[in-house]
Design a protein around this motif. Sequence first.
Motif, PDB file in Angstrom:
ATOM      1  N   SER A  45       0.846  -1.206   0.000  1.00  0.00           N
ATOM      2  CA  SER A  45       0.000   0.000   0.000  1.00  0.00           C
ATOM      3  C   SER A  45       0.876   1.249   0.000  1.00  0.00           C
ATOM      4  N   ASN A  46       2.091   1.116  -0.521  1.00  0.00           N
ATOM      5  CA  ASN A  46       3.064   2.203  -0.452  1.00  0.00           C
ATOM      6  C   ASN A  46       3.059   3.124  -1.665  1.00  0.00           C
ATOM      7  N   HIS A  47       2.026   3.014  -2.501  1.00  0.00           N
ATOM      8  CA  HIS A  47       1.847   3.969  -3.596  1.00  0.00           C
ATOM      9  C   HIS A  47       0.428   4.493  -3.527  1.00  0.00           C
ATOM     10  N   LEU A  48       0.190   5.664  -4.136  1.00  0.00           N
ATOM     11  CA  LEU A  48      -1.110   6.330  -4.039  1.00  0.00           C
ATOM     12  C   LEU A  48      -2.089   5.792  -5.074  1.00  0.00           C
ATOM     13  N   GLY A 105      -5.161  -1.985  -0.759  1.00  0.00           N
ATOM     14  CA  GLY A 105      -3.819  -1.987  -1.325  1.00  0.00           C
ATOM     15  C   GLY A 105      -3.836  -2.576  -2.712  1.00  0.00           C
ATOM     16  N   PHE A 106      -2.706  -3.085  -3.112  1.00  0.00           N
ATOM     17  CA  PHE A 106      -2.556  -3.641  -4.458  1.00  0.00           C
ATOM     18  C   PHE A 106      -1.579  -4.801  -4.402  1.00  0.00           C
ATOM     19  N   ALA A 107      -1.567  -5.586  -5.465  1.00  0.00           N
ATOM     20  CA  ALA A 107      -0.642  -6.703  -5.569  1.00  0.00           C
ATOM     21  C   ALA A 107       0.634  -6.264  -6.285  1.00  0.00           C
ATOM     22  N   ASN A 108       1.750  -6.679  -5.737  1.00  0.00           N
ATOM     23  CA  ASN A 108       3.067  -6.448  -6.330  1.00  0.00           C
ATOM     24  C   ASN A 108       3.650  -7.837  -6.620  1.00  0.00           C
ATOM     25  N   PRO A 109       3.343  -8.374  -7.815  1.00  0.00           N
ATOM     26  CA  PRO A 109       3.786  -9.737  -8.121  1.00  0.00           C
ATOM     27  C   PRO A 109       5.310  -9.831  -8.185  1.00  0.00           C
ATOM     28  N   ALA A 110       5.813 -11.033  -8.016  1.00  0.00           N
ATOM     29  CA  ALA A 110       7.255 -11.272  -8.003  1.00  0.00           C
ATOM     30  C   ALA A 110       7.904 -10.780  -9.289  1.00  0.00           C
ATOM     31  N   ASN A 111       9.089 -10.213  -9.151  1.00  0.00           N
ATOM     32  CA  ASN A 111       9.866  -9.760 -10.309  1.00  0.00           C
ATOM     33  C   ASN A 111      10.617 -10.958 -10.898  1.00  0.00           C
ATOM     34  N   ALA A 112       9.877 -11.774 -11.637  1.00  0.00           N
ATOM     35  CA  ALA A 112      10.458 -12.985 -12.216  1.00  0.00           C
ATOM     36  C   ALA A 112       9.577 -13.470 -13.354  1.00  0.00           C
ATOM     37  N   GLY A 142       5.438   1.787 -13.177  1.00  0.00           N
ATOM     38  CA  GLY A 142       6.180   3.045 -13.125  1.00  0.00           C
ATOM     39  C   GLY A 142       7.576   2.986 -13.692  1.00  0.00           C
ATOM     40  N   THR A 143       7.881   1.938 -14.420  1.00  0.00           N
ATOM     41  CA  THR A 143       9.201   1.844 -15.063  1.00  0.00           C
ATOM     42  C   THR A 143       9.099   2.362 -16.495  1.00  0.00           C
ATOM     43  N   THR A 144      10.125   2.102 -17.286  1.00  0.00           N
ATOM     44  CA  THR A 144      10.147   2.550 -18.676  1.00  0.00           C
ATOM     45  C   THR A 144       9.907   1.405 -19.656  1.00  0.00           C
ATOM     46  N   ALA A 164       7.268  -1.958 -20.669  1.00  0.00           N
ATOM     47  CA  ALA A 164       5.989  -2.636 -20.476  1.00  0.00           C
ATOM     48  C   ALA A 164       6.196  -3.980 -19.772  1.00  0.00           C
ATOM     49  N   ARG A 165       5.126  -4.450 -19.145  1.00  0.00           N
ATOM     50  CA  ARG A 165       5.194  -5.712 -18.406  1.00  0.00           C
ATOM     51  C   ARG A 165       4.144  -6.695 -18.935  1.00  0.00           C
ATOM     52  N   PRO A 166       4.384  -7.293 -20.096  1.00  0.00           N
ATOM     53  CA  PRO A 166       3.402  -8.217 -20.645  1.00  0.00           C
ATOM     54  C   PRO A 166       3.140  -9.396 -19.715  1.00  0.00           C
ATOM     55  N   ASN A 210       3.988   6.762 -13.467  1.00  0.00           N
ATOM     56  CA  ASN A 210       4.751   6.443 -12.259  1.00  0.00           C
ATOM     57  C   ASN A 210       3.948   5.391 -11.497  1.00  0.00           C
ATOM     58  N   TRP A 211       4.419   4.999 -10.346  1.00  0.00           N
ATOM     59  CA  TRP A 211       3.741   3.920  -9.605  1.00  0.00           C
ATOM     60  C   TRP A 211       2.441   4.378  -8.949  1.00  0.00           C
ATOM     61  N   ASP A 212       2.204   5.689  -8.915  1.00  0.00           N
ATOM     62  CA  ASP A 212       0.962   6.235  -8.346  1.00  0.00           C
ATOM     63  C   ASP A 212      -0.109   6.439  -9.406  1.00  0.00           C
ATOM     64  N   ALA A 222       2.977  -6.282 -13.783  1.00  0.00           N
ATOM     65  CA  ALA A 222       2.755  -4.951 -13.210  1.00  0.00           C
ATOM     66  C   ALA A 222       2.137  -5.065 -11.815  1.00  0.00           C
ATOM     67  N   ASN A 223       2.144  -3.954 -11.070  1.00  0.00           N
ATOM     68  CA  ASN A 223       1.321  -3.889  -9.865  1.00  0.00           C
ATOM     69  C   ASN A 223      -0.144  -3.933 -10.298  1.00  0.00           C
ATOM     70  N   ILE A 224      -0.929  -4.757  -9.638  1.00  0.00           N
ATOM     71  CA  ILE A 224      -2.333  -4.954 -10.011  1.00  0.00           C
ATOM     72  C   ILE A 224      -3.212  -4.497  -8.855  1.00  0.00           C
TER      73      ILE A 224
HETATM   74  C1  GCU Z   1       9.285  -0.622  -7.034  1.00  0.00           C
HETATM   75  C2  GCU Z   1       7.855  -0.259  -6.641  1.00  0.00           C
HETATM   76  C3  GCU Z   1       7.007  -1.510  -6.505  1.00  0.00           C
HETATM   77  C4  GCU Z   1       7.086  -2.298  -7.801  1.00  0.00           C
HETATM   78  C5  GCU Z   1       8.537  -2.644  -8.091  1.00  0.00           C
HETATM   79  C6  GCU Z   1       8.705  -3.416  -9.383  1.00  0.00           C
HETATM   80  O1  GCU Z   1       9.904  -1.309  -5.970  1.00  0.00           O
HETATM   81  O2  GCU Z   1       7.853   0.450  -5.408  1.00  0.00           O
HETATM   82  O3  GCU Z   1       5.657  -1.158  -6.220  1.00  0.00           O
HETATM   83  O4  GCU Z   1       6.327  -3.470  -7.709  1.00  0.00           O
HETATM   84  O5  GCU Z   1       9.300  -1.463  -8.186  1.00  0.00           O
HETATM   85  O6  GCU Z   1       9.551  -3.056 -10.180  1.00  0.00           O
HETATM   86  O7  GCU Z   1       7.987  -4.390  -9.597  1.00  0.00           O
END
Ligand code: GCU
Length: 127
Positions: free
Chosen positions: A20-23, A29-36, A62-64, A66-68, A88-90, A119-121
Amino acid sequence: GGTVVEAETGTLSAGGTFDSNHLGFTGTGFANPANAVGGYIDIPVTATAAGTKTLTFRYADGTTVARPATISVNGTSRGTLNFPTTANWDTWSTASISVPLTAGTNTIRVTGTTAVGAANIDSVTIS
Ligand code: GCU
């Protein structure tokens, strides 16, 4: 319109977190799936009757890059959504796909296809 199901009712593969660390999220809150590659979230959605429905994912990237992610329903892949970057992530955008649902509970899986994962969902709306 449609029925909103919060991502935080779902289940994440190892390494994912509910944050829940983004607006701007709805619910708690939201889901932040594994970066894998293969990192996923399962979201249970209920349909009163079988039929084709549109799933609209509310997400942030919020990166540059896309996250298919592939979208599967009850274990069957129904296609890939690109999940283009957001400012951005907000900042949240939506991505939609039409899928067949069965009557009762369906498991919607969003699986990242690249090393940065999905992506964050925030939610999925069924309409
Ligand atoms: C940052 C961001 C997360 C996001 C993560 C990512 O850490 O704060 O909300 O999930 O980047 O790249 O997946």
